[in-house]
Design an enzyme around this catalytic site. Structure first.
Site, PDB file in Angstrom:
ATOM      1  N   LYS A   1       0.881  -1.165   0.000  1.00  0.00           N
ATOM      2  CA  LYS A   1       0.000   0.000   0.000  1.00  0.00           C
ATOM      3  C   LYS A   1       0.916   1.211   0.000  1.00  0.00           C
ATOM      4  O   LYS A   1       1.562   1.522   1.001  1.00  0.00           O
ATOM      5  CB  LYS A   1      -0.912   0.052   1.222  1.00  0.00           C
ATOM      6  CG  LYS A   1      -1.821   1.289   1.201  1.00  0.00           C
ATOM      7  CD  LYS A   1      -2.406   1.623   2.548  1.00  0.00           C
ATOM      8  CE  LYS A   1      -3.253   2.889   2.483  1.00  0.00           C
ATOM      9  NZ  LYS A   1      -2.476   4.089   2.061  1.00  0.00           N
ATOM     10  N   HIS A   2       0.986   1.888  -1.137  1.00  0.00           N
ATOM     11  CA  HIS A   2       1.845   3.055  -1.233  1.00  0.00           C
ATOM     12  C   HIS A   2       1.066   4.306  -0.833  1.00  0.00           C
ATOM     13  O   HIS A   2      -0.159   4.309  -0.774  1.00  0.00           O
ATOM     14  CB  HIS A   2       2.372   3.207  -2.666  1.00  0.00           C
ATOM     15  CG  HIS A   2       3.794   3.659  -2.724  1.00  0.00           C
ATOM     16  ND1 HIS A   2       4.377   4.427  -1.739  1.00  0.00           N
ATOM     17  CD2 HIS A   2       4.767   3.462  -3.662  1.00  0.00           C
ATOM     18  CE1 HIS A   2       5.636   4.669  -2.058  1.00  0.00           C
ATOM     19  NE2 HIS A   2       5.899   4.098  -3.214  1.00  0.00           N
ATOM     20  N   ALA A   3       1.814   5.367  -0.526  1.00  0.00           N
ATOM     21  CA  ALA A   3       1.173   6.646  -0.245  1.00  0.00           C
ATOM     22  C   ALA A   3       0.367   7.072  -1.468  1.00  0.00           C
ATOM     23  O   ALA A   3       0.807   6.891  -2.617  1.00  0.00           O
ATOM     24  CB  ALA A   3       2.228   7.691   0.086  1.00  0.00           C
TER      25      ALA A   3
ATOM     26  N   CYS B   1      13.751  10.945   6.420  1.00  0.00           N
ATOM     27  CA  CYS B   1      13.703  10.624   7.846  1.00  0.00           C
ATOM     28  C   CYS B   1      15.067  10.779   8.499  1.00  0.00           C
ATOM     29  O   CYS B   1      15.164  11.150   9.668  1.00  0.00           O
ATOM     30  CB  CYS B   1      13.152   9.219   8.050  1.00  0.00           C
ATOM     31  SG  CYS B   1      13.973   7.951   7.073  1.00  0.00           S
TER      32      CYS B   1
ATOM     33  N   GLU C   1       9.640   1.799  10.781  1.00  0.00           N
ATOM     34  CA  GLU C   1      10.708   2.793  10.583  1.00  0.00           C
ATOM     35  C   GLU C   1      10.010   4.135  10.562  1.00  0.00           C
ATOM     36  O   GLU C   1       9.346   4.490   9.586  1.00  0.00           O
ATOM     37  CB  GLU C   1      11.467   2.512   9.286  1.00  0.00           C
ATOM     38  CG  GLU C   1      12.767   3.280   9.169  1.00  0.00           C
ATOM     39  CD  GLU C   1      12.590   4.663   8.583  1.00  0.00           C
ATOM     40  OE1 GLU C   1      12.521   5.641   9.381  1.00  0.00           O
ATOM     41  OE2 GLU C   1      12.506   4.787   7.361  1.00  0.00           O
ATOM     42  N   LEU C   2      10.146   4.877  11.656  1.00  0.00           N
ATOM     43  CA  LEU C   2       9.344   6.080  11.841  1.00  0.00           C
ATOM     44  C   LEU C   2      10.213   7.329  11.707  1.00  0.00           C
ATOM     45  O   LEU C   2      11.344   7.268  11.259  1.00  0.00           O
ATOM     46  CB  LEU C   2       8.622   6.001  13.182  1.00  0.00           C
ATOM     47  CG  LEU C   2       7.865   4.682  13.405  1.00  0.00           C
ATOM     48  CD1 LEU C   2       7.237   4.637  14.782  1.00  0.00           C
ATOM     49  CD2 LEU C   2       6.819   4.458  12.315  1.00  0.00           C
TER      50      LEU C   2
ATOM     51  N   GLY D   1       6.892   5.689   8.148  1.00  0.00           N
ATOM     52  CA  GLY D   1       6.062   6.882   8.189  1.00  0.00           C
ATOM     53  C   GLY D   1       6.226   7.607   9.519  1.00  0.00           C
ATOM     54  O   GLY D   1       7.252   7.461  10.195  1.00  0.00           O
TER      55      GLY D   1
END
Length: 458
Positions: A157-159, A265, A231-232, A209
């Protein structure tokens, strides 16, 4: 909402409109991915590696098309997009080369060494990959490469703002001969996404995200007893110590703050500078930030393109305004002009205080926070004074001292010494604290979603 549209952030024009999938259509794809996995899991590691090599070739063959689409969808510089394609090809090749040995069965003795056993790294099934827009190719590839090698299937599910990039990747994988349905792209809303996490065929979830989104996805997955890798975000601190090479530090920190339009990030975001060198660093840093050429991301001479969306532009603008209202001083930038496109200038803030976005939060754009430290020890304290812990950097001419600080004191997953970079296929990638958990790259990602199975022989 039954449709989503992708919008060029440089021109504010609509690129494409896509129909969102129904719950039934999405679950059909999950089931199809599971069916493909049942056959894929039986292939040898070397057989899987050959598919990864072909996907790498397919990416390079279509590098121009991919880079241009990413630029149109997210505003990233065209030359950065081309670099991203090459990095992805290298990740696939690294995984193909090293995967067979990393995932090989391991012989181990048991019962005080008198009997033989084996540990196998067995695939577990369908992995659900939820990815952001800032690296439309790299984000899904780093999950896809490791999990295909491990023997799993992948659902992406991509942005929504880079839907086209996700679908193009699926097309390239299909053209490379990847078994049908083994890699699927879902065009769905958040409510259906939560249902996909809970689906019995989905065995694990990986997401990149914000920490807010990570808490939600981690919660939904935990209720269903699904393992996650998260991975935030982060507000990475780059330390400029008393013995730093200021010219190198300034040049590298400008690069580290503006890479990918500041929407990374592991961008350098907080600059913690010792009192001894603060004024020299500030003067040179502001001068270089003021000189940055902002413009169309498709032009080769452009150094800073637009932010990815109107929402992102408004968020960054609000974060800067709140920081200034609370005492931060604007040294340059911070006042975007009224023009077409979501352009935000290279911005520098000083006197950034705890309790403000410039100190506490992640500003996902070309905004640098300068923070004065008393000395080297105080700089390390300030760097760790964060709920995040993804990456960071240290500038010092004493590399041994910098290494000891990085190893023993820096509370992050990654530390750069006298340099800046985003990712390397041979090194682990991931963070601690509110920056999430789990590791990708360096072989670590291949073992995140496998069953380390113990087999005892008599």
């Amino acid at each position: 909402m039954s449709h989503i549209s992708t919008i060029n952030p440089a021109t504010e024009t609509t690129l494409e409109t896509y129909t969102l999938m129904s719950m039934q259509a999405a679950t059909d794809k999950v089931e199809a991915c599971h069916d493909a996995f049942l056959k894929w899991r039986l292939k040898t590691h070397d057989e899987r590696a050959n598919y990864l090599k072909r996907i790498a070739d397919g990416l390079r063959d279509r590098a121009e098309d991919i880079a241009l689409l990413m630029t149109k969808e997210t505003g990233k510089l065209l030359q950065d997009g081309k670099m991203e394609v090459e990095l992805c090809a290298q990740i696939l090749e690294y995984t193909a080369k090293n995967g067979p040995s990393i995932l090989a069965d391991e012989e181990r003795a048991h019962s005080a060494g008198s009997k033989k056993g084996w540990v196998t790294y067995s695939p577990i099934g369908v992995i659900y990959s939820i990815q952001p827009w800032n690296f439309p190719l790299y984000q899904p590839i780093r999950v896809l490469a490791s999990n295909l090698m491990a023997g799993n299937g992948v659902i992406l599910k991509h942005a929504s703002i880079c839907t086209g990039s996700g679908l193009l990747l699926q097309e390239i994988c299909n053209d490379a001969g990847l078994p049908e349905n083994l890699f699927q792209v879902l065009v769905i809303d958040h409510d259906i996404s939560d249902k996909i996490i809970e689906h019995e065929r989905v065995r694990a979830v990986t997401m990149t995200g914000s920490d807010t989104a990570g808490r939600h996805i981690g919660h939904v997955a935990a209720k269903a007893l699904k393992k996650t890798v998260l991975e935030l975000g982060s507000n990475d601190a780059f330390l400029v110590l008393e013995d730093a090479d200021i010219e190198l530090a300034v040049k590298t920190c400008v690069e580290g703050r503006l890479f990918n339009n500041g929407e990374t990030c592991v961008s350098a975001k907080r600059f913690v500078i010792t009192d001894k060198v603060y004024d020299a660093f500030k003067e040179a840093f502001v001068k270089q930030m003021q000189a940055i050429k902002m413009g169309s991301p498709e032009n080769e001479e452009t150094q800073l393109g637009p932010l990815s969306s109107k929402d992102q532009f408004e968020t960054v603008s609000e974060q800067v305004s709140k920081s200034v209202e609370a005492g931060a001083k604007l040294l340059c930038g911070g006042n975007p002009t009224d023009q077409t496109g979501y352009y935000y200038p290279a911005t520098v803030l000083e006197n950034c205080l705890p309790g403000t976005p410039a100190y506490d939060d992640e500003i996902f754009g070309p905004v640098a926070s300068l923070i004065r430290a008393k000395d080297d020890e105080d700089a390390m304290r300030i760097a760790n004074d964060s709920r995040y812990g993804l990456g960071g950097g240290i500038f010092s001419q004493d590399e041994d001292k910098a290494f000891r600080l990085a190893r023993d004191h820096f509370d992050t997953g990654m530390v750069r010494i006298n340099s800046f970079g985003a990712a390397d296929p041979n090194m682990p990638f991931g963070g601690v604290k509110d920056s999430g958990y789990g590791r990708e790259h360096g072989g670590f990602g291949m073992k995140e979603f496998v069953n380390a199975k113990a087999i005892y022989l008599p």
